[in-house]
Design a protein around this motif. Structure first.
Motif, PDB file in Angstrom:
ATOM      1  N   ARG A  53       9.859  -8.872   7.951  1.00 20.58           N
ATOM      2  CA  ARG A  53       9.673  -9.336   8.498  1.00 20.58           C
ATOM      3  C   ARG A  53       9.281 -10.952   7.743  1.00 20.58           C
ATOM      4  NH1 ARG A  53       6.478 -11.066  13.899  1.00 20.58           N
ATOM      5  NH2 ARG A  53       5.144 -10.866  11.642  1.00 20.58           N
ATOM      6  N   GLU A  54       8.325 -11.193   7.053  1.00 22.23           N
ATOM      7  CA  GLU A  54       8.339 -11.538   6.550  1.00 22.23           C
ATOM      8  C   GLU A  54       7.412 -11.154   4.767  1.00 22.23           C
ATOM      9  OE1 GLU A  54       8.051 -15.926   6.417  1.00 22.23           O
ATOM     10  OE2 GLU A  54       8.419 -15.021   8.206  1.00 22.23           O
ATOM     11  N   GLY A  55       8.351 -10.498   4.175  1.00 18.16           N
ATOM     12  CA  GLY A  55       8.372  -9.738   2.893  1.00 18.16           C
ATOM     13  C   GLY A  55       7.518  -8.137   3.106  1.00 18.16           C
ATOM     14  N   PHE A  56       7.412  -7.390   2.751  1.00 16.24           N
ATOM     15  CA  PHE A  56       7.051  -6.422   3.245  1.00 16.24           C
ATOM     16  C   PHE A  56       5.374  -5.906   3.148  1.00 16.24           C
ATOM     17  CE2 PHE A  56       6.996  -1.662   2.135  1.00 16.24           C
ATOM     18  CZ  PHE A  56       7.877  -1.125   2.675  1.00 16.24           C
ATOM     19  N   THR A  57       5.255  -5.399   3.983  1.00 15.02           N
ATOM     20  CA  THR A  57       3.948  -4.664   4.265  1.00 15.02           C
ATOM     21  C   THR A  57       3.797  -3.245   4.966  1.00 15.02           C
ATOM     22  OG1 THR A  57       3.601  -5.813   6.325  1.00 15.02           O
ATOM     23  CG2 THR A  57       3.142  -7.012   4.365  1.00 15.02           C
ATOM     24  N   MET A  58       2.983  -2.420   4.116  1.00 18.59           N
ATOM     25  CA  MET A  58       3.021  -1.414   5.109  1.00 18.59           C
ATOM     26  C   MET A  58       2.084  -0.379   5.212  1.00 18.59           C
ATOM     27  SD  MET A  58       4.521   2.712   3.499  1.00 18.59           S
ATOM     28  CE  MET A  58       4.233   2.915   1.735  1.00 18.59           C
ATOM     29  N   GLN A  59       1.101  -0.500   6.185  1.00 18.69           N
ATOM     30  CA  GLN A  59      -0.737  -0.109   6.466  1.00 18.69           C
ATOM     31  C   GLN A  59      -0.119   1.501   6.809  1.00 18.69           C
ATOM     32  OE1 GLN A  59      -2.100  -3.312   7.485  1.00 18.69           O
ATOM     33  NE2 GLN A  59      -1.769  -3.069   9.920  1.00 18.69           N
ATOM     34  N   GLY A  60      -1.788   2.193   6.535  1.00 18.14           N
ATOM     35  CA  GLY A  60      -2.114   3.141   7.873  1.00 18.14           C
ATOM     36  C   GLY A  60      -2.959   3.771   7.314  1.00 18.14           C
ATOM     37  N   ALA A  61      -2.772   5.299   7.951  1.00 20.90           N
ATOM     38  CA  ALA A  61      -3.937   5.951   7.933  1.00 20.90           C
ATOM     39  C   ALA A  61      -4.270   7.479   7.942  1.00 20.90           C
ATOM     40  CB  ALA A  61      -5.477   5.957   8.984  1.00 20.90           C
ATOM     41  N   LEU A  62      -4.780   8.287   7.023  1.00 22.88           N
ATOM     42  CA  LEU A  62      -4.547   9.571   7.220  1.00 22.88           C
ATOM     43  C   LEU A  62      -5.444  10.512   6.922  1.00 22.88           C
ATOM     44  CD1 LEU A  62      -1.702  11.851   6.826  1.00 22.88           C
ATOM     45  CD2 LEU A  62      -1.700  11.830   4.381  1.00 22.88           C
TER      46      LEU A  62
ATOM     47  N   SER B 258      -7.106   5.500   3.944  1.00 25.28           N
ATOM     48  CA  SER B 258      -6.332   4.760   4.428  1.00 25.28           C
ATOM     49  C   SER B 258      -5.970   3.351   3.440  1.00 25.28           C
ATOM     50  CB  SER B 258      -7.521   3.444   5.544  1.00 25.28           C
ATOM     51  OG  SER B 258      -8.001   3.137   4.903  1.00 25.28           O
ATOM     52  N   GLY B 259      -4.818   2.996   3.312  1.00 21.93           N
ATOM     53  CA  GLY B 259      -4.623   1.969   2.465  1.00 21.93           C
ATOM     54  C   GLY B 259      -3.581   1.046   2.913  1.00 21.93           C
ATOM     55  N   LYS B 260      -3.156  -0.184   2.143  1.00 11.61           N
ATOM     56  CA  LYS B 260      -2.513  -1.400   2.536  1.00 11.61           C
ATOM     57  C   LYS B 260      -1.467  -1.421   0.989  1.00 11.61           C
ATOM     58  CE  LYS B 260      -1.635  -6.303   5.133  1.00 11.61           C
ATOM     59  NZ  LYS B 260      -2.240  -6.957   5.682  1.00 11.61           N
ATOM     60  N   LEU B 261      -0.408  -1.737   1.272  1.00 10.70           N
ATOM     61  CA  LEU B 261       0.509  -2.268   0.362  1.00 10.70           C
ATOM     62  C   LEU B 261       1.857  -3.133   1.197  1.00 10.70           C
ATOM     63  CD1 LEU B 261       2.476  -1.228  -2.223  1.00 10.70           C
ATOM     64  CD2 LEU B 261       4.076  -0.048  -1.381  1.00 10.70           C
ATOM     65  N   ALA B 262       1.624  -4.335   0.248  1.00  2.00           N
ATOM     66  CA  ALA B 262       2.118  -5.712   0.772  1.00  2.00           C
ATOM     67  C   ALA B 262       2.782  -5.684  -0.366  1.00  2.00           C
ATOM     68  CB  ALA B 262       1.303  -6.787   1.069  1.00  2.00           C
ATOM     69  N   ARG B 263       3.834  -6.579  -0.026  1.00  2.00           N
ATOM     70  CA  ARG B 263       5.412  -7.833  -0.600  1.00  2.00           C
ATOM     71  C   ARG B 263       5.291  -8.624  -0.297  1.00  2.00           C
ATOM     72  NH1 ARG B 263      10.504  -8.301  -2.318  1.00  2.00           N
ATOM     73  NH2 ARG B 263      10.288  -9.061  -3.996  1.00  2.00           N
ATOM     74  N   VAL B 264       4.978  -9.555  -0.580  1.00  2.00           N
ATOM     75  CA  VAL B 264       4.637 -11.244   0.172  1.00  2.00           C
ATOM     76  C   VAL B 264       6.281 -11.601  -0.518  1.00  2.00           C
ATOM     77  CG1 VAL B 264       3.362 -13.619   0.537  1.00  2.00           C
ATOM     78  CG2 VAL B 264       2.184 -11.381  -0.310  1.00  2.00           C
ATOM     79  N   GLY B 265       6.625 -12.329   0.191  1.00  2.00           N
ATOM     80  CA  GLY B 265       7.987 -12.715   0.727  1.00  2.00           C
ATOM     81  C   GLY B 265       8.821 -12.555   1.229  1.00  2.00           C
ATOM     82  N   LYS B 266      10.266 -13.349   1.177  1.00  2.00           N
ATOM     83  CA  LYS B 266      11.391 -12.615   2.124  1.00  2.00           C
ATOM     84  C   LYS B 266      11.863 -11.704   1.079  1.00  2.00           C
ATOM     85  CE  LYS B 266      12.209 -15.143   5.759  1.00  2.00           C
ATOM     86  NZ  LYS B 266      12.102 -14.734   7.009  1.00  2.00           N
ATOM     87  N   THR B 267      12.310 -11.000   1.786  1.00  2.00           N
ATOM     88  CA  THR B 267      12.988  -9.657   1.097  1.00  2.00           C
ATOM     89  C   THR B 267      14.227 -10.035   1.177  1.00  2.00           C
ATOM     90  OG1 THR B 267      12.153  -8.738   3.845  1.00  2.00           O
ATOM     91  CG2 THR B 267      11.113  -8.196   2.180  1.00  2.00           C
ATOM     92  N   PRO B 268      14.844  -9.762   0.053  1.00  2.00           N
ATOM     93  CA  PRO B 268      16.470 -10.263  -0.285  1.00  2.00           C
ATOM     94  C   PRO B 268      17.681  -9.391   1.348  1.00  2.00           C
ATOM     95  CG  PRO B 268      15.534  -8.278  -1.463  1.00  2.00           C
ATOM     96  CD  PRO B 268      14.367  -8.775  -0.775  1.00  2.00           C
TER      97      PRO B 268
END
Length: 175
Positions: free
Chosen positions: A133-142, A165-175
Motif C-alpha cells: 500500500r505505502e511502498g513495499f514491506t515483507m516480514q516473517g518468521a521461520l 525473523s525479519g523485515k524488509l521495507a521499501r518506503v514510498g509509493k511503488t510504481p
C-alpha cells in the motif's frame, strides 16, 4: 509447439466456467490440470480456481532432478481472496521436499500462514506478511527443527534447529 492447452469453457447468464483444463508441454513429463469459474455480480466478480500439477519434470530448466506435484486453490475478489497450496518434489536426497500453506489477501497485501514444510529429514514452520500500500514491506518468521545437514554435505554431522525473523521495507509509493 511449446505448450498445449485444452479444456471446456461454458457460459452461463452470470458466469464463465472452465472445466477439465489441461496444460502440457510436448516432449516433457508432467501435466497441469484445472477447473474454475468467474462469477459476475452487481458488486464485484468472484473467481474460484483449482489447479493441480502432477509429475512435472523441471530438470531441463533447473538442472536439479524434479518430480513435482501439488495443488493451488484460490477463491475471492481482488479486494478479498483466500486459498491454499501444496507442493511436493518426489526426489531422492536433499531435493525431496514438501511444502504447504494457506493464504489470504487484498489489493494491498498478502498473508501466508501457516506455512509448513518437510525438508532434509526435518521440518520448517512459519509465516509471511507482505504489504504494498505505502511502498513495499515483507516480514516473517521461520523456524526449522531436526534438519539433517548430512543430506547436503555427508561430512556434516548432527541436526540443525533455528528460529529467524525479519523485515524488509521499501518506503514510498511503488510504481
Amino acid at each position: 509447439k511449446l505448450l498445449e492447452l485444452g479444456g471446456d469453457m461454458g457460459m452461463a447468464p452470470n458466469a464463465i466456467n472452465l472445466r477439465r483444463l489441461s496444460l502440457t508441454r510436448p516432449g516433457q513429463k508432467g501435466l497441469v490440470t484445472g477447473d474454475g469459474s468467474l462469477a459476475f455480480s452487481a458488486r464485484e466478480s468472484v473467481l474460484t480456481l483449482q489447479v493441480k500439477a502432477a509429475g512435472l519434470d523441471l530438470a531441463p530448466v533447473l538442472n536439479v532432478p524434479t518430480d513435482l506435484s501439488g495443488t493451488l486453490r484460490f477463491a475471492g475478489t481482488l479486494d478479498s481472496y483466500r486459498g491454499d497450496f501444496t507442493l511436493a518434489n518426489q526426489a531422492q536426497g536433499w531435493q525431496a521436499l514438501s511444502v504447504s500453506a494457506a493464504y489470504q489477501g487484498t489489493r494491498e497485501g498478502l498473508k501466508v500462514a501457516p506455512l509448513t514444510a518437510s525438508i532434509i529429514d526435518g521440518s520448517l514452520a512459519g509465516n509471511l506478511d507482505m504489504e504494498w500500500r505505502e511502498g513495499f514491506t515483507m516480514q516473517g518468521a521461520l523456524s526449522g527443527r531436526n534438519l539433517n545437514p548430512a543430506r547436503i554435505a555427508p561430512d556434516w554431522k548432527g541436526v540443525a534447529n533455528f528460529s529467524a525473523s525479519g523485515k524488509l521495507a521499501r518506503v514510498g509509493k511503488t510504481p
